[in-house]
Scaffold this active site. Structure first.
Site, mmCIF file in Angstrom:
data_model
loop_
_atom_site.group_PDB
_atom_site.id
_atom_site.type_symbol
_atom_site.label_atom_id
_atom_site.label_comp_id
_atom_site.label_asym_id
_atom_site.label_seq_id
_atom_site.Cartn_x
_atom_site.Cartn_y
_atom_site.Cartn_z
ATOM 1 N N THR A 103 -1.610 -8.318 9.679
ATOM 2 C CA THR A 103 -2.933 -7.683 9.672
ATOM 3 C C THR A 103 -4.020 -8.676 9.255
ATOM 4 O O THR A 103 -3.747 -9.619 8.504
ATOM 5 C CB THR A 103 -2.916 -6.499 8.687
ATOM 6 N N ASP A 104 -5.249 -8.405 9.703
ATOM 7 C CA ASP A 104 -6.386 -9.230 9.263
ATOM 8 C C ASP A 104 -6.707 -9.015 7.781
ATOM 9 O O ASP A 104 -7.421 -9.808 7.172
ATOM 10 C CB ASP A 104 -7.631 -8.957 10.120
ATOM 11 N N TYR A 131 -1.154 -2.715 -0.314
ATOM 12 C CA TYR A 131 -0.710 -2.865 1.083
ATOM 13 C C TYR A 131 -0.957 -4.285 1.583
ATOM 14 O O TYR A 131 -0.028 -4.970 2.045
ATOM 15 C CB TYR A 131 -1.432 -1.850 1.996
ATOM 16 N N LYS A 155 1.629 -7.379 2.715
ATOM 17 C CA LYS A 155 1.629 -7.978 4.061
ATOM 18 C C LYS A 155 1.403 -9.488 3.940
ATOM 19 O O LYS A 155 2.044 -10.279 4.643
ATOM 20 C CB LYS A 155 0.547 -7.345 4.949
HETATM 21 P P1 NAD Z 1 2.892 3.196 11.146
HETATM 22 O O1 NAD Z 1 2.820 3.578 9.711
HETATM 23 O O2 NAD Z 1 2.310 4.091 12.176
HETATM 24 O O3 NAD Z 1 4.429 2.956 11.549
HETATM 25 C C1 NAD Z 1 5.324 2.271 10.733
HETATM 26 C C2 NAD Z 1 6.734 2.529 11.268
HETATM 27 O O4 NAD Z 1 7.656 1.775 10.467
HETATM 28 C C3 NAD Z 1 7.172 3.995 11.198
HETATM 29 O O5 NAD Z 1 7.805 4.383 12.390
HETATM 30 C C4 NAD Z 1 8.147 4.010 10.018
HETATM 31 O O6 NAD Z 1 9.145 5.033 10.146
HETATM 32 C C5 NAD Z 1 8.740 2.625 10.110
HETATM 33 N N1 NAD Z 1 9.283 2.158 8.819
HETATM 34 C C6 NAD Z 1 8.665 2.174 7.610
HETATM 35 N N2 NAD Z 1 9.486 1.673 6.657
HETATM 36 C C7 NAD Z 1 10.630 1.301 7.297
HETATM 37 C C8 NAD Z 1 11.837 0.709 6.865
HETATM 38 N N3 NAD Z 1 12.049 0.384 5.562
HETATM 39 N N4 NAD Z 1 12.800 0.449 7.778
HETATM 40 C C9 NAD Z 1 12.615 0.776 9.091
HETATM 41 N N5 NAD Z 1 11.491 1.354 9.551
HETATM 42 C C10 NAD Z 1 10.511 1.615 8.666
HETATM 43 O O7 NAD Z 1 2.268 1.739 11.212
HETATM 44 P P2 NAD Z 1 1.388 1.054 12.382
HETATM 45 O O8 NAD Z 1 -0.031 1.395 12.165
HETATM 46 O O9 NAD Z 1 2.033 1.302 13.674
HETATM 47 O O10 NAD Z 1 1.574 -0.479 11.966
HETATM 48 C C11 NAD Z 1 2.699 -1.214 12.441
HETATM 49 C C12 NAD Z 1 2.592 -2.648 11.991
HETATM 50 O O11 NAD Z 1 1.373 -3.201 12.455
HETATM 51 C C13 NAD Z 1 2.583 -2.829 10.460
HETATM 52 O O12 NAD Z 1 3.317 -3.999 10.164
HETATM 53 C C14 NAD Z 1 1.108 -3.032 10.136
HETATM 54 O O13 NAD Z 1 0.959 -3.810 8.981
HETATM 55 C C15 NAD Z 1 0.633 -3.767 11.382
HETATM 56 N N6 NAD Z 1 -0.792 -3.624 11.715
HETATM 57 C C16 NAD Z 1 -1.336 -2.385 11.858
HETATM 58 C C17 NAD Z 1 -2.663 -2.281 12.254
HETATM 59 C C18 NAD Z 1 -3.329 -0.924 12.451
HETATM 60 O O14 NAD Z 1 -4.525 -0.867 12.709
HETATM 61 N N7 NAD Z 1 -2.611 0.192 12.377
HETATM 62 C C19 NAD Z 1 -3.425 -3.439 12.473
HETATM 63 C C20 NAD Z 1 -2.823 -4.688 12.294
HETATM 64 C C21 NAD Z 1 -1.496 -4.774 11.934
HETATM 65 O O1 DAU Z 2 -7.345 -4.129 9.631
HETATM 66 C C1 DAU Z 2 -6.060 -3.749 9.991
HETATM 67 C C2 DAU Z 2 -5.601 -2.596 9.133
HETATM 68 O O2 DAU Z 2 -6.298 -1.445 9.623
HETATM 69 C C3 DAU Z 2 -4.086 -2.362 9.189
HETATM 70 O O3 DAU Z 2 -3.451 -3.456 8.586
HETATM 71 C C4 DAU Z 2 -3.692 -1.076 8.449
HETATM 72 O O4 DAU Z 2 -2.312 -0.831 8.621
HETATM 73 C C5 DAU Z 2 -4.486 0.077 9.037
HETATM 74 O O5 DAU Z 2 -4.220 1.263 8.298
HETATM 75 C C6 DAU Z 2 -5.989 -0.238 8.976
HETATM 76 O O6 DAU Z 2 -6.435 -0.294 7.589
HETATM 77 P P1 DAU Z 2 -7.820 0.374 7.126
HETATM 78 O O7 DAU Z 2 -7.709 0.644 5.679
HETATM 79 O O8 DAU Z 2 -8.974 -0.406 7.628
HETATM 80 O O9 DAU Z 2 -7.740 1.746 8.012
HETATM 81 P P2 DAU Z 2 -8.062 3.269 7.660
HETATM 82 O O10 DAU Z 2 -7.858 4.013 8.938
HETATM 83 O O11 DAU Z 2 -7.329 3.754 6.464
HETATM 84 O O12 DAU Z 2 -9.608 3.247 7.300
HETATM 85 C C7 DAU Z 2 -10.577 2.670 8.170
HETATM 86 C C8 DAU Z 2 -11.921 2.704 7.461
HETATM 87 O O13 DAU Z 2 -12.348 4.063 7.319
HETATM 88 C C9 DAU Z 2 -11.889 2.153 6.051
HETATM 89 O O14 DAU Z 2 -13.132 1.506 5.799
HETATM 90 C C10 DAU Z 2 -11.746 3.392 5.155
HETATM 91 C C11 DAU Z 2 -12.530 4.426 5.939
HETATM 92 N N1 DAU Z 2 -12.097 5.840 5.825
HETATM 93 C C12 DAU Z 2 -10.774 6.123 5.982
HETATM 94 C C13 DAU Z 2 -10.347 7.429 5.945
HETATM 95 C C14 DAU Z 2 -8.873 7.782 6.097
HETATM 96 C C15 DAU Z 2 -13.049 6.837 5.658
HETATM 97 O O15 DAU Z 2 -14.260 6.583 5.536
HETATM 98 N N2 DAU Z 2 -12.628 8.139 5.640
HETATM 99 C C16 DAU Z 2 -11.312 8.480 5.777
HETATM 100 O O16 DAU Z 2 -10.990 9.691 5.754
#
Ligand code: NAD
Ligand code: DAU
Length: 332
Positions: A121-122, A148, A152
Site C-alpha cells: 500500500t501507499d 495497519y 504493511k
Molecule cells: P480485504 O480485507 O478485502 O481482503 C483480505 C482477504 O485476506 C480476505 O479474503 C481475508 O479472508 C484474507 N485473509 C486475512 N487474513 C488471512 C490469513 N491469515 N490467511 C489467509 N487469508 C487471510 O482486503 P483488500 O482491500 O482486498 O486488500 C488486499 C491487499 O491489498 C492487502 O494486502 C492490502 O494491504 C492491499 N491494498 C489494498 C488497497 C485498498 O484500497 N483496498 C490498496 C493498496 C493495497
Molecule cells: O491507500 C491504500 C489504502 O486504502 C489501503 O492500504 C487500505 O487497505 C484501504 O483500506 C485504504 O485505506 P484508507 O484508510 O484510506 O481507506 P478507508 O476506506 O478506510 O477510508 C478512506 C478515507 O475516508 C479516509 O480518509 C477515512 C475516510 N472515511 C472512512 C470511513 C470508513 C470517512 O470519512 N468516513 C468513513 O465512514
C-alpha cells in the site's frame, strides 16, 4: 501456463485479480484464504473449475503454506488485515497476518525457489500535506502512521530482506486506494453508498478534507499482472491512476448521483492519527513496464460502483448492521 497461488483471493482486490487472471491468461489459480470477516466466497462465483481451486486456511500455517508453494510457480500475496479503523481497535491480528503470515510465505518461497509478488500500500510512506506538490515515488522514505500501515511497511521490509539475504525472487507493488464492486462495507465508498441505500446519512470523518488517490480495482489487477510478467526481481513499483479527490467531494458525488442533496451527510469523530493526503507518481511502472490505467473517469467508475451495490444487496447486507454497530460505538 503457470500455476499461481493467490493469497487473500476471497477479498476485495484479490478476487478481482483472480477473475482478471482467468480472463486474460491461461494460468491455473489456487486461492489460499482464511475467510475472515473480510473474505467472501461469493466474490469468486462463476470461475471455471478446471482452472481454479480454493483452499481455506491461514497464511501463517507453515505446513499448509509449504505444501501449497511446492505446487506453485508463483505466489501473489494479497492476504492481509486491511482496515485502518480495525487496526486502531485491535492491532494484534494485523501483526499475526501481515507480519507473521508474510514471513511464513517468504520462508516457503525461499525453500521452493518460488517467484513471489507482494501486494502493498501507499500508506507505508505516511502522508503528504494538502498543498505539497510532491507525490510518493519508489524513493520516498517509509513513515507509516497506523498499526495497519506499520505492519504493511514491516512486511515490505521482510520481502526486501529475503531478496537480498536469501535470493528470493520477489517484487513489491504499493498501490493507492482502490474502489469498485465487491469491496467490504466497512470501507469509505461502499459504506456511504450502502448508507444511502439504507436511508442512513453518510459519515465523514472530521472536516472531510483528507485526500485519497483513487484507482479502479481492475486497473490495480492489470498492473499486478504486468509486474508479474515483466517486473525486475528485487524492484518496487508504485501503482496509481492520478485520481486524487478529497473525501467531502466523494461523499457529495455519491449523494447527488443517488438523487440526494449534496450536503445530506454528517461530520463524525475523526480517525486517530488520520493521514491527510496520499498521492502516487507511477512513472516507473508506466515507462519501464508500459502499463496504463483504463479507468480515467472517476465519476463514471463511481456511478457503475453505485449501480453494483444497488443490484447486489444479498452480497453486502449480511455485514452491514455489524459494521454500523461497530462505528456507532466509536462515535463514527
Ligand atoms: P480485504 O480485507 O478485502 O481482503 C483480505 C482477504 O485476506 C480476505 O479474503 C481475508 O479472508 C484474507 N485473509 C486475512 N487474513 C488471512 C490469513 N491469515 N490467511 C489467509 N487469508 C487471510 O482486503 P483488500 O482491500 O482486498 O486488500 C488486499 C491487499 O491489498 C492487502 O494486502 C492490502 O494491504 C492491499 N491494498 C489494498 C488497497 C485498498 O484500497 N483496498 C490498496 C493498496 C493495497
Ligand atoms: O491507500 C491504500 C489504502 O486504502 C489501503 O492500504 C487500505 O487497505 C484501504 O483500506 C485504504 O485505506 P484508507 O484508510 O484510506 O481507506 P478507508 O476506506 O478506510 O477510508 C478512506 C478515507 O475516508 C479516509 O480518509 C477515512 C475516510 N472515511 C472512512 C470511513 C470508513 C470517512 O470519512 N468516513 C468513513 O465512514
Amino acid at each position: 501456463m503457470r500455476r499461481l497461488l493467490v493469497t487473500g483471493g476471497a477479498g476485495f482486490i484479490g478476487s478481482n485479480f483472480v477473475h482478471h487472471v482467468i480472463e486474460h491468461t491461461d494460468h491455473h489459480v489456487t486461492v489460499l484464504d482464511k475467510l475472515t470477516y473480510a473474505g467472501n466466497l461469493a466474490s469468486l462465483d462463476g470461475l471455471p473449475t478446471d482452472r481454479f481451486t480454493f483452499v481455506e486456511g491461514d497464511i501463517a500455517d507453515a505446513a499448509l503454506v509449504d505444501r501449497l508453494l511446492a505446487d506453485a510457480d508463483a505466489v501473489v500475496h494479497y492476504a492481509a488485515e486491511s482496515h485502518n479503523d480495525n487496526s486502531l481497535n485491535d492491532p494484534r491480528p494485523f501483526l499475526d497476518t501481515n507480519i507473521i503470515g508474510t514471513y511464513t510465505l517468504l520462508e516457503a518461497a525461499r525453500r521452493h525457489g518460488t517467484r513471489f509478488h507482494h501486494i502493498s500500500t501507499d500508506e507505508v510512506y505516511g502522508d503528504l500535506e494538502l498543498d505539497d506538490p510532491a507525490r510518493f515515488t519508489e524513493d520516498t522514505p517509509y513513515n507509516p502512521s497506523s498499526p495497519y500501515s506499520s505492519t504493511k511497511a514491516g512486511s515490505d521490509l521482510l520481502v526486501r530482506a529475503w531478496v537480498r539475504s536469501f535470493g528470493v525472487e520477489a517484487t513489491i507493488s504499493n498501490c493507492s486506494n482502490n474502489y469498485g464492486p465487491y469491496q467490504h462495507v466497512e470501507k469509505f465508498i461502499p459504506r456511504q453508498i450502502t448508507n444511502v441505500l439504507r436511508g442512513i446519512r453518510p459519515k465523514l470523518y472530521g472536516a472531510g478534507e483528507n485526500v485519497r488517490d483513487w484507482i479502479h480495482a481492475d486497473d490495480h489487477s492489470s498492473a499486478v499482472l504486468t509486474i508479474l510478467d515483466k517486473g525486475e526481481i528485487g524492484q518496487t513499483y508504485l501503482i496509481g491512476a492520478d485520481g486524487e479527490k478529497d473525501n467531502k467531494s466523494v461523499v457529495e458525488l455519491i449523494l447527488t448521483r443517488m438523487g440526494q442533496p449534496g450536503d445530506a451527510y454528517d461530520h463524525v469523530t475523526d480517525r486517530a492519527g488520520h493521514d491527510m493526503r496520499y498521492a502516487i507518481d507511477s512513472t516507473k511502472l508506466r515507462t519501464e513496464l508500459g502499463w496504463q490505467p483504463q479507468y480515467r473517469d472517476f465519476e463514471a467508475g463511481l456511478a457503475a460502483t453505485i449501480d453494483w451495490y444497488r443490484k447486489n444487496e444479498p452480497w453486502w447486507a449480511p455485514a452491514k448492521d455489524g459494521v454500523e454497530a461497530f462505528y456507532a460505538s466509536k462515535g463514527q
